[in-house]
Design a protein around this motif. Structure first.
Motif, mmCIF file in Angstrom:
data_model
loop_
_atom_site.group_PDB
_atom_site.id
_atom_site.type_symbol
_atom_site.label_atom_id
_atom_site.label_comp_id
_atom_site.label_asym_id
_atom_site.label_seq_id
_atom_site.Cartn_x
_atom_site.Cartn_y
_atom_site.Cartn_z
ATOM 1 N N ASP A 296 -35.405 126.739 106.436
ATOM 2 C CA ASP A 296 -34.417 127.354 107.831
ATOM 3 C C ASP A 296 -33.456 126.514 106.930
ATOM 4 O OD1 ASP A 296 -35.791 128.196 109.222
ATOM 5 O OD2 ASP A 296 -36.107 126.306 110.862
ATOM 6 N N GLU A 297 -33.620 125.341 105.784
ATOM 7 C CA GLU A 297 -32.556 124.549 105.996
ATOM 8 C C GLU A 297 -32.074 125.021 104.439
ATOM 9 O OE1 GLU A 297 -30.197 121.295 106.310
ATOM 10 O OE2 GLU A 297 -31.180 122.020 108.717
ATOM 11 N N ILE A 298 -32.861 125.562 103.461
ATOM 12 C CA ILE A 298 -32.050 126.939 102.800
ATOM 13 C C ILE A 298 -31.883 127.838 102.996
ATOM 14 C CG2 ILE A 298 -33.547 127.228 99.757
ATOM 15 C CD1 ILE A 298 -33.032 123.993 101.142
ATOM 16 N N ARG A 299 -32.885 129.160 103.801
ATOM 17 C CA ARG A 299 -32.377 129.848 104.265
ATOM 18 C C ARG A 299 -30.989 130.390 104.340
ATOM 19 N NH1 ARG A 299 -35.278 133.486 107.366
ATOM 20 N NH2 ARG A 299 -37.162 132.480 106.829
ATOM 21 N N LYS A 300 -30.888 129.397 104.984
ATOM 22 C CA LYS A 300 -29.233 129.796 105.984
ATOM 23 C C LYS A 300 -27.973 129.651 105.209
ATOM 24 C CE LYS A 300 -28.313 125.057 107.192
ATOM 25 N NZ LYS A 300 -28.256 123.893 107.368
ATOM 26 N N PHE A 301 -28.398 129.607 103.969
ATOM 27 C CA PHE A 301 -26.910 129.094 102.674
ATOM 28 C C PHE A 301 -27.409 130.525 101.861
ATOM 29 C CE2 PHE A 301 -28.179 124.834 103.665
ATOM 30 C CZ PHE A 301 -26.436 124.683 103.751
ATOM 31 N N LEU A 302 -28.890 131.651 102.129
ATOM 32 C CA LEU A 302 -28.905 132.857 101.092
ATOM 33 C C LEU A 302 -28.920 134.099 101.965
ATOM 34 C CD1 LEU A 302 -31.795 130.890 99.028
ATOM 35 C CD2 LEU A 302 -30.039 130.846 98.595
ATOM 36 N N GLU A 303 -28.989 134.300 103.285
ATOM 37 C CA GLU A 303 -29.113 134.858 103.973
ATOM 38 C C GLU A 303 -27.759 135.601 103.745
ATOM 39 O OE1 GLU A 303 -32.857 135.380 106.634
ATOM 40 O OE2 GLU A 303 -31.123 133.694 107.071
ATOM 41 N N GLY A 304 -28.018 136.881 103.227
ATOM 42 C CA GLY A 304 -26.771 137.498 103.571
ATOM 43 C C GLY A 304 -25.883 137.806 102.704
ATOM 44 N N GLY A 305 -26.987 136.873 101.114
ATOM 45 C CA GLY A 305 -26.369 137.407 99.563
ATOM 46 C C GLY A 305 -27.060 137.740 98.446
ATOM 47 N N LYS A 306 -27.396 137.818 97.256
ATOM 48 C CA LYS A 306 -27.957 138.702 96.881
ATOM 49 C C LYS A 306 -28.435 137.829 95.769
ATOM 50 C CE LYS A 306 -24.225 141.511 93.873
ATOM 51 N NZ LYS A 306 -24.154 143.227 94.103
ATOM 52 N N ARG A 307 -29.678 137.705 95.026
ATOM 53 C CA ARG A 307 -30.017 137.218 93.837
ATOM 54 C C ARG A 307 -29.526 137.816 92.119
ATOM 55 N NH1 ARG A 307 -35.182 138.343 91.849
ATOM 56 N NH2 ARG A 307 -34.686 140.841 93.166
ATOM 57 N N VAL A 308 -28.748 136.420 91.745
ATOM 58 C CA VAL A 308 -28.192 137.404 90.678
ATOM 59 C C VAL A 308 -28.870 137.001 89.122
ATOM 60 C CG1 VAL A 308 -26.061 138.475 91.635
ATOM 61 C CG2 VAL A 308 -25.864 136.122 90.576
ATOM 62 N N ALA A 309 -29.488 135.437 89.635
ATOM 63 C CA ALA A 309 -30.277 135.322 87.960
ATOM 64 C C ALA A 309 -31.124 134.638 88.194
ATOM 65 C CB ALA A 309 -29.016 134.635 86.997
ATOM 66 N N TYR A 310 -31.863 134.378 87.527
ATOM 67 C CA TYR A 310 -32.941 133.437 87.765
ATOM 68 C C TYR A 310 -33.231 132.866 86.467
ATOM 69 C CZ TYR A 310 -38.233 132.061 87.793
ATOM 70 O OH TYR A 310 -39.219 131.041 87.391
ATOM 71 N N GLY A 311 -34.257 131.746 85.801
ATOM 72 C CA GLY A 311 -34.664 130.915 84.882
ATOM 73 C C GLY A 311 -35.496 129.471 85.534
ATOM 74 N N ALA A 312 -35.973 129.513 83.833
ATOM 75 C CA ALA A 312 -36.399 127.959 84.633
ATOM 76 C C ALA A 312 -36.418 127.119 83.097
ATOM 77 C CB ALA A 312 -38.111 128.599 85.420
ATOM 78 N N ARG A 313 -36.717 125.804 83.163
ATOM 79 C CA ARG A 313 -36.961 124.800 81.704
ATOM 80 C C ARG A 313 -37.003 123.618 81.960
ATOM 81 N NH1 ARG A 313 -36.802 123.148 77.036
ATOM 82 N NH2 ARG A 313 -36.177 123.166 75.658
ATOM 83 N N ALA A 314 -37.433 123.017 80.894
ATOM 84 C CA ALA A 314 -38.446 121.479 81.097
ATOM 85 C C ALA A 314 -37.851 120.667 80.682
ATOM 86 C CB ALA A 314 -39.399 122.004 80.133
ATOM 87 N N ILE A 315 -37.752 119.128 81.605
ATOM 88 C CA ILE A 315 -36.643 118.714 82.048
ATOM 89 C C ILE A 315 -37.359 117.202 81.619
ATOM 90 C CG2 ILE A 315 -34.680 117.343 83.429
ATOM 91 C CD1 ILE A 315 -35.456 120.060 85.231
ATOM 92 N N THR A 316 -36.609 116.642 80.693
ATOM 93 C CA THR A 316 -36.832 115.104 80.807
ATOM 94 C C THR A 316 -36.675 114.165 81.462
ATOM 95 O OG1 THR A 316 -34.949 114.432 78.955
ATOM 96 C CG2 THR A 316 -36.493 115.119 77.746
ATOM 97 N N SER A 317 -37.650 113.664 81.838
ATOM 98 C CA SER A 317 -37.411 112.599 83.178
ATOM 99 C C SER A 317 -38.278 110.716 83.192
ATOM 100 C CB SER A 317 -38.366 112.902 84.516
ATOM 101 O OG SER A 317 -39.814 113.486 83.902
ATOM 102 N N GLY A 318 -38.627 110.742 82.083
ATOM 103 C CA GLY A 318 -39.177 109.248 81.161
ATOM 104 C C GLY A 318 -38.326 108.104 81.493
ATOM 105 N N GLY A 319 -36.315 108.849 81.627
ATOM 106 C CA GLY A 319 -35.677 107.543 81.219
ATOM 107 C C GLY A 319 -35.878 106.389 80.032
ATOM 108 N N VAL A 320 -35.715 105.511 80.174
ATOM 109 C CA VAL A 320 -35.490 104.182 79.335
ATOM 110 C C VAL A 320 -36.270 104.162 78.546
ATOM 111 C CG1 VAL A 320 -35.185 102.310 80.717
ATOM 112 C CG2 VAL A 320 -33.197 102.616 78.426
ATOM 113 N N GLN A 321 -37.468 103.924 79.200
ATOM 114 C CA GLN A 321 -39.079 103.202 78.413
ATOM 115 C C GLN A 321 -39.578 104.563 77.925
ATOM 116 O OE1 GLN A 321 -37.772 103.681 82.165
ATOM 117 N NE2 GLN A 321 -38.945 102.497 82.973
ATOM 118 N N SER A 322 -39.009 105.720 77.424
ATOM 119 C CA SER A 322 -39.209 106.654 77.575
ATOM 120 C C SER A 322 -38.633 107.267 75.712
ATOM 121 C CB SER A 322 -39.777 108.296 78.215
ATOM 122 O OG SER A 322 -40.869 107.959 78.469
ATOM 123 N N VAL A 323 -37.390 106.536 75.698
ATOM 124 C CA VAL A 323 -36.204 107.228 74.897
ATOM 125 C C VAL A 323 -37.540 106.737 73.366
ATOM 126 C CG1 VAL A 323 -34.310 106.386 73.919
ATOM 127 C CG2 VAL A 323 -34.255 106.669 75.883
#
Length: 562
Positions: A296-323
């Motif tokens: 409900d906290e997500i759908r209320k912002f999307l209903e009445g609209g239309k999807r125009v793009a989709y994608g996915a990507r890996a993200i680094t998240s190790g932070g300072v220890q993994s540099v």
């Protein structure tokens, strides 16, 4: 290694591999310094996407700190790269049937998003690309760097890029082009998370000898267009969520929802990030994202609209220890090639740009001093003394705590440590370690509960292949497969038989299938045409048996506004 072939070469002062925020910021900063000094400096940016921005995907809530330093007057330009400033900032804990607001007044100041901007990182990069070209920088889109050129002393001299016209069996088609050697006094690698050449450099120069394993998430995102009179749209609204739908016993994750206006249109960016150290092989990040939109906290912002793009990507998240170690003879890693994402803030673009700028400053100074292809120690020193290191240092223990205790408990335990580091420069915890790489967390399928996902309704949630069509992905069909399975028998006996084929579920684009036919062993099918270059397979395969290498330049997604 490529076979010995005749190919032309071009020489530059600075070669930059990758036309994302780090690479473009590096190019612009280098040219600015040269122009200020009245020096000639030849800079080239190589981008494997068909155009600048084609492969760029981010949330995006942009901390403008680096952009302010790079191009101080950007806010007053008629044609700005990003317009919508954050006006409202909320964090919510979701359960299956409700939500609870989180008290943001208890967050350290750097965790608030006011002063940041919402929009499209792809469009920001297009704007930076134009800025680069206006400065006289050579920008070569559709030019994939596929091999590193080394000098006699083992230093990086350049890259081979633009190889085209190889058939699927490796033979040369009539339109074969051997590519070119792009040689530079220094080469900066800005390939983003899990870059194919960056992987090789890390091994050759042992760049990760003193760092923890890099950690990753997969970020999935859709952009929705909503009407001007949408009752729940508010330009500048930022919402981050924790909790449902990913359960801590299976893995960790969180969602985001950003409202922005651009070109007279109103948009909602909605997305979900699943940390790739998840344990349950039945988990599907894509399906979790589709399920997420039905809350409900997500759908209320999307209903009445239309999807125009989709994608996915890996993200680094190790932070300072993994540099890793950043510099090596002849070059350096910048941006997410090294991993500068601040996970609790869910931001990395500002750090990526700044590290590009720091590397450019070190390289230009070295070139001016007559040095060539040595190690850019000045870049590493500048990073150690930069606000990038401070930004990552304050949040250093949040990701390890989430890995150990789950998203919510980890965030609660990490909050006082962030406050202390912000106020005094030290925390109540020592720097916690990332103990193992993400693929090593996966458990055998027999030890985990199977997860049943609801069917998509075609209104809020969609099947995978329908969504892939919104990425505008395309690859030339008759070319070598760029997803290389090193040992097909191992893939069957382990990935399929032990882990129940998680590649079918962790891939957000339907690239992998286990095809079962009567009387035959299951067959691993790779639909490489669908690949959106997220690199998740390269990270999460339980045996590290899949190697992602770059396909022909211009292939992959063509994101319009991600």
């Amino acid at each position: 290694m490529s076979e010995a072939v005749e190919r032309e070469s071009m020489e530059f002062d600075l070669v930059i591999v990758g036309g994302g925020p780090a690479g473009l910021a590096a190019a612009i900063r280098a040219k600015q310094l040269a122009n200020e000094a009245g020096d000639e400096l030849e800079v080239v940016v190589l981008e494997k996407g068909g155009e600048i921005g084609a492969h760029i995907l981010s949330g995006l809530v942009l901390d403008p700190k680096a952009l302010d330093e790079l191009i101080p007057d950007w806010r007053t330009r008629d044609n700005k790269p990003i317009y919508t400033e954050v006006t409202k900032d909320k964090y919510k804990l979701l359960g299956p049937n409700g939500s609870m607001g989180m008290p943001t007044f208890g967050f350290p100041p750097f965790m608030h998003n006011h002063g940041c901007f919402i929009g499209s990182l792809a469009n920001v990069c297009r704007w930076l690309g134009e800025e680069a070209e206006n400065l006289g920088i050579n920008v070569f889109p559709g030019f994939a760097a596929s091999e590193i050129v080394y000098g006699d002393g083992g230093e990086v001299k350049g890259v081979i890029a633009g190889v085209m016209g190889l058939a699927a069996d490796g033979s040369k088609k009539s339109e074969f082009e051997p590519g070119m050697e792009l040689l530079g006094k220094y080469v900066l690698f800005a390939e983003g998370a899990r870059g194919s050449l960056t992987k090789q450099l890390k091994v050759k120069y042992d760049l990760e000898a003193d760092s923890d394993p890099q950690k990753y998430g997969i970020g999935l995102k859709e952009v929705w267009s909503v009407p001007a009179d949408h009752p729940n749209f508010e330009a500048g609204y930022v919402q981050h969520t924790f909790g449902w739908p990913v359960k801590d016993k299976d893995g960790n994750g969180g969602g985001f929802l950003y409202h922005f206006s651009e070109g007279g249109e109103n948009y909602v960016s909605v997305g979900y990030v699943v940390h790739l150290n998840y344990k349950n092989p039945w988990l599907s990040p894509y399906q979790e994202f589709q399920r997420y939109k039905h809350h409900d906290e997500i759908r209320k912002f999307l209903e009445g609209g239309k999807r125009v793009a989709y994608g996915a990507r890996a993200i680094t998240s190790g932070g300072v220890q993994s540099v890793p170690k950043l510099a090596f003879p002849g070059g350096a890693l910048i941006g997410c090639s090294a991993g500068f994402v601040n996970l609790p803030r869910i931001k990395g673009t500002h750090n990526a740009m700044k590290t590009g700028m720091l590397a450019a400053e070190a390289a230009v100074a070295a070139i001016k001093d007559g040095r060539q292809s040595d190690t850019l120690g000045a870049y590493e020193e500048a990073y150690e003394n930069s606000w990038v290191k401070t930004d990552l240092g304050r949040v250093r223990n949040v990701k390890p705590l989430m890995s150990r205790f789950g998203t919510m408990v980890g965030a609660v335990l990490g909050m006082p440590d962030m406050w202390l580091r912000y106020l005094f420069g030290f925390g109540y915890l020592p720097t916690l370690k990332h103990k193992k790489p993400d693929y090593a967390y996966l458990k055998p399928a027999k030890d985990c509960a199977k997860i049943e996902y609801p069917k998509p309704d075609g209104k809020l949630s969609f099947d995978k292949l329908t969504n892939v069509s919104f990425t505008n992905t395309n690859h030339a069909e008759d070319q070598p497969v760029h997803l290389i399975v090193k040992d097909t028998e191992l893939q069957l006996k382990s990935e399929h038989d032990v882990f129940a084929g998680p590649s079918e579920r962790y891939c957000p684009a339907g690239v992998y299938e286990w095809v079962e036919e009567d009387g035959k062993e299951p067959r691993f099918q790779i639909n490489s045409q669908n690949c959106i270059h997220c690199k998740t397979c390269d990270i999460k395969d339980p045996n590290q048996n899949i190697n992602w290498v770059t396909p022909e330049g211009g292939g992959g997604p063509a994101y319009p506004n991600m």
